[in-house]
Design an enzyme around this catalytic site. Structure first.
Site, PDB file in Angstrom:
ATOM      1  N   TYR A  25       0.797  -1.231   0.000  1.00 15.96           N
ATOM      2  CA  TYR A  25       0.000   0.000   0.000  1.00 15.96           C
ATOM      3  C   TYR A  25       0.829   1.281   0.000  1.00 15.96           C
ATOM      4  O   TYR A  25       0.258   2.374  -0.044  1.00 15.96           O
ATOM      5  CB  TYR A  25      -0.956  -0.022   1.202  1.00 15.96           C
ATOM      6  CG  TYR A  25      -1.924  -1.186   1.153  1.00 15.96           C
ATOM      7  CD1 TYR A  25      -2.875  -1.272   0.144  1.00 15.96           C
ATOM      8  CD2 TYR A  25      -1.868  -2.224   2.089  1.00 15.96           C
ATOM      9  CE1 TYR A  25      -3.743  -2.346   0.073  1.00 15.96           C
ATOM     10  CE2 TYR A  25      -2.748  -3.292   2.035  1.00 15.96           C
ATOM     11  CZ  TYR A  25      -3.680  -3.352   1.020  1.00 15.96           C
ATOM     12  OH  TYR A  25      -4.554  -4.415   0.935  1.00 15.96           O
ATOM     13  N   ASN A  76     -13.004   3.850  -1.744  1.00 18.91           N
ATOM     14  CA  ASN A  76     -12.164   2.662  -1.618  1.00 18.91           C
ATOM     15  C   ASN A  76     -12.791   1.837  -0.492  1.00 18.91           C
ATOM     16  O   ASN A  76     -12.583   2.123   0.685  1.00 18.91           O
ATOM     17  CB  ASN A  76     -10.717   3.022  -1.279  1.00 18.91           C
ATOM     18  CG  ASN A  76      -9.836   1.769  -1.212  1.00 18.91           C
ATOM     19  OD1 ASN A  76     -10.346   0.641  -1.138  1.00 18.91           O
ATOM     20  ND2 ASN A  76      -8.528   1.961  -1.227  1.00 18.91           N
ATOM     21  N   HIS A  82     -15.155  -6.905  -1.187  1.00 24.40           N
ATOM     22  CA  HIS A  82     -15.253  -8.331  -1.514  1.00 24.40           C
ATOM     23  C   HIS A  82     -16.352  -9.052  -0.744  1.00 24.40           C
ATOM     24  O   HIS A  82     -16.568 -10.238  -0.958  1.00 24.40           O
ATOM     25  CB  HIS A  82     -13.900  -9.002  -1.232  1.00 24.40           C
ATOM     26  CG  HIS A  82     -12.726  -8.167  -1.666  1.00 24.40           C
ATOM     27  ND1 HIS A  82     -12.530  -7.804  -2.975  1.00 24.40           N
ATOM     28  CD2 HIS A  82     -11.724  -7.577  -0.962  1.00 24.40           C
ATOM     29  CE1 HIS A  82     -11.428  -7.052  -3.061  1.00 24.40           C
ATOM     30  NE2 HIS A  82     -10.931  -6.888  -1.846  1.00 24.40           N
ATOM     31  N   ASP A  89     -25.678  -2.309  -2.411  1.00 23.11           N
ATOM     32  CA  ASP A  89     -27.081  -1.881  -2.499  1.00 23.11           C
ATOM     33  C   ASP A  89     -27.208  -0.375  -2.244  1.00 23.11           C
ATOM     34  O   ASP A  89     -27.960   0.310  -2.939  1.00 23.11           O
ATOM     35  CB  ASP A  89     -27.944  -2.633  -1.476  1.00 23.11           C
ATOM     36  CG  ASP A  89     -28.237  -4.063  -1.907  1.00 23.11           C
ATOM     37  OD1 ASP A  89     -28.016  -4.389  -3.095  1.00 23.11           O
ATOM     38  OD2 ASP A  89     -28.695  -4.852  -1.060  1.00 23.11           O
ATOM     39  N   HIS A 102      -8.898   1.291  -5.777  1.00 23.69           N
ATOM     40  CA  HIS A 102      -8.054   0.436  -4.933  1.00 23.69           C
ATOM     41  C   HIS A 102      -6.608   0.842  -5.158  1.00 23.69           C
ATOM     42  O   HIS A 102      -6.184   1.021  -6.306  1.00 23.69           O
ATOM     43  CB  HIS A 102      -8.218  -1.044  -5.297  1.00 23.69           C
ATOM     44  CG  HIS A 102      -9.613  -1.530  -5.107  1.00 23.69           C
ATOM     45  ND1 HIS A 102     -10.100  -1.874  -3.861  1.00 23.69           N
ATOM     46  CD2 HIS A 102     -10.630  -1.683  -5.978  1.00 23.69           C
ATOM     47  CE1 HIS A 102     -11.367  -2.238  -4.003  1.00 23.69           C
ATOM     48  NE2 HIS A 102     -11.713  -2.120  -5.268  1.00 23.69           N
ATOM     49  N   LEU A 103      -5.871   0.945  -4.067  1.00 21.83           N
ATOM     50  CA  LEU A 103      -4.450   1.299  -4.178  1.00 21.83           C
ATOM     51  C   LEU A 103      -3.678   0.206  -4.902  1.00 21.83           C
ATOM     52  O   LEU A 103      -2.848   0.476  -5.764  1.00 21.83           O
ATOM     53  CB  LEU A 103      -3.869   1.502  -2.774  1.00 21.83           C
ATOM     54  CG  LEU A 103      -4.444   2.689  -1.993  1.00 21.83           C
ATOM     55  CD1 LEU A 103      -4.233   2.502  -0.512  1.00 21.83           C
ATOM     56  CD2 LEU A 103      -3.821   3.983  -2.481  1.00 21.83           C
ATOM     57  N   SER A 104      -3.960  -1.034  -4.519  1.00 21.49           N
ATOM     58  CA  SER A 104      -3.241  -2.173  -5.114  1.00 21.49           C
ATOM     59  C   SER A 104      -4.019  -2.711  -6.308  1.00 21.49           C
ATOM     60  O   SER A 104      -5.213  -2.431  -6.460  1.00 21.49           O
ATOM     61  CB  SER A 104      -3.076  -3.276  -4.060  1.00 21.49           C
ATOM     62  OG  SER A 104      -4.344  -3.770  -3.658  1.00 21.49           O
ATOM     63  N   ARG A 113      -9.740 -11.508  -3.667  1.00 23.50           N
ATOM     64  CA  ARG A 113      -9.790 -10.060  -3.914  1.00 23.50           C
ATOM     65  C   ARG A 113     -10.212  -9.736  -5.353  1.00 23.50           C
ATOM     66  O   ARG A 113     -10.392  -8.576  -5.712  1.00 23.50           O
ATOM     67  CB  ARG A 113      -8.433  -9.411  -3.643  1.00 23.50           C
ATOM     68  CG  ARG A 113      -7.999  -9.483  -2.203  1.00 23.50           C
ATOM     69  CD  ARG A 113      -6.716  -8.682  -1.967  1.00 23.50           C
ATOM     70  NE  ARG A 113      -6.036  -9.161  -0.790  1.00 23.50           N
ATOM     71  CZ  ARG A 113      -6.323  -8.761   0.468  1.00 23.50           C
ATOM     72  NH1 ARG A 113      -7.239  -7.860   0.680  1.00 23.50           N
ATOM     73  NH2 ARG A 113      -5.661  -9.263   1.492  1.00 23.50           N
TER      74      ARG A 113
HETATM   75  C1  DQA Z   1      -7.688  -2.335  -1.109  1.00 26.01           C
HETATM   76  C2  DQA Z   1      -7.669  -3.791  -1.598  1.00 26.01           C
HETATM   77  C3  DQA Z   1      -8.537  -4.670  -0.715  1.00 26.01           C
HETATM   78  O1  DQA Z   1      -8.497  -6.014  -1.177  1.00 26.01           O
HETATM   79  C4  DQA Z   1      -8.033  -4.651   0.716  1.00 26.01           C
HETATM   80  O2  DQA Z   1      -8.891  -5.399   1.539  1.00 26.01           O
HETATM   81  C5  DQA Z   1      -7.846  -3.268   1.229  1.00 26.01           C
HETATM   82  C6  DQA Z   1      -7.315  -2.226   0.361  1.00 26.01           C
HETATM   83  C7  DQA Z   1      -6.709  -1.446  -1.909  1.00 26.01           C
HETATM   84  O3  DQA Z   1      -6.830  -0.233  -1.785  1.00 26.01           O
HETATM   85  O4  DQA Z   1      -5.835  -1.960  -2.594  1.00 26.01           O
HETATM   86  O5  DQA Z   1      -8.044  -3.015   2.416  1.00 26.01           O
HETATM   87  O6  DQA Z   1      -8.999  -1.818  -1.299  1.00 26.01           O
END
Ligand code: DQA
Length: 150
Positions: A25, A76, A82, A89, A102-104, A113
């Site tokens: 991250y 985010n 997931h 909803d 998502h950062l990753s 994921r």
């Molecule tokens: C996340 C990716 C998710 O799988 C993880 O649970 C996170 C961060 C991301 O920003 O990459 O908490 O949302």
């Protein structure tokens, strides 16, 4: 004209940015991320409100609030991406553009994921670009809102 309001919501564990798995991250903190968002928004003529919660119900409450007050939403949902049909909803009711960030790159990571419920309710999804993903989401929202005005 008043600047359109963009809500930026960060989900569980994102308050730990900087110390949480920095190899995945990054080393930037949530404060730094929110500053980047505020500076980017200002440059685009948008106003911004950033919030973070570790609780699903609180995030859902804020999504419902965005319906009345915001012109666009960046979220985010972190781990709730997931798992949370309830968050999906809540987002599905919104008539404003929603960008999931998502950062990753969740598709390069564990199989659990790879699926996000939230994506079904998102206008667009950005992942794998770290903090830049939020900047790009703001630019995308600014473009969408400008197009809507025309
Ligand atoms: C996340 C990716 C998710 O799988 C993880 O649970 C996170 C961060 C991301 O920003 O990459 O908490 O949302």
């Amino acid at each position: 004209m008043t600047a359109p309001l963009i809500m930026v919501l960060n989900g569980p564990n994102l308050n730990m940015l900087g110390t949480r798995e920095p190899a995945i991250y990054g080393t930037g903190t949530l404060d730094e991320l929110e500053t980047l968002c505020a500076e980017t928004a200002e440059g685009l003529g948008l106003s911004i409100e950033c919030r973070q919660s570790n609780m699903e119900g609180e995030l859902i409450g804020w999504v419902q609030e965005a319906r009345a007050h915001a012109a666009g939403l960046i979220i985010n949902p972190a781990g709730y991406s997931h798992t949370s049909i309830a968050l999906m909803d809540a987002l599905s009711v919104l008539e404003i553009p929603v960008i999931e960030v998502h950062l990753s790159n969740i598709h390069r990571r564990e199989a659990f994921r790879h699926h996000s419920y939230v994506s079904r309710a998102a206008t667009g999804v950005i992942c794998g670009l770290g903090f830049a993903g939020y900047r790009l989401a703001l630019i995308a929202l600014s473009d969408i809102l400008e197009e809507e005005e025309q």
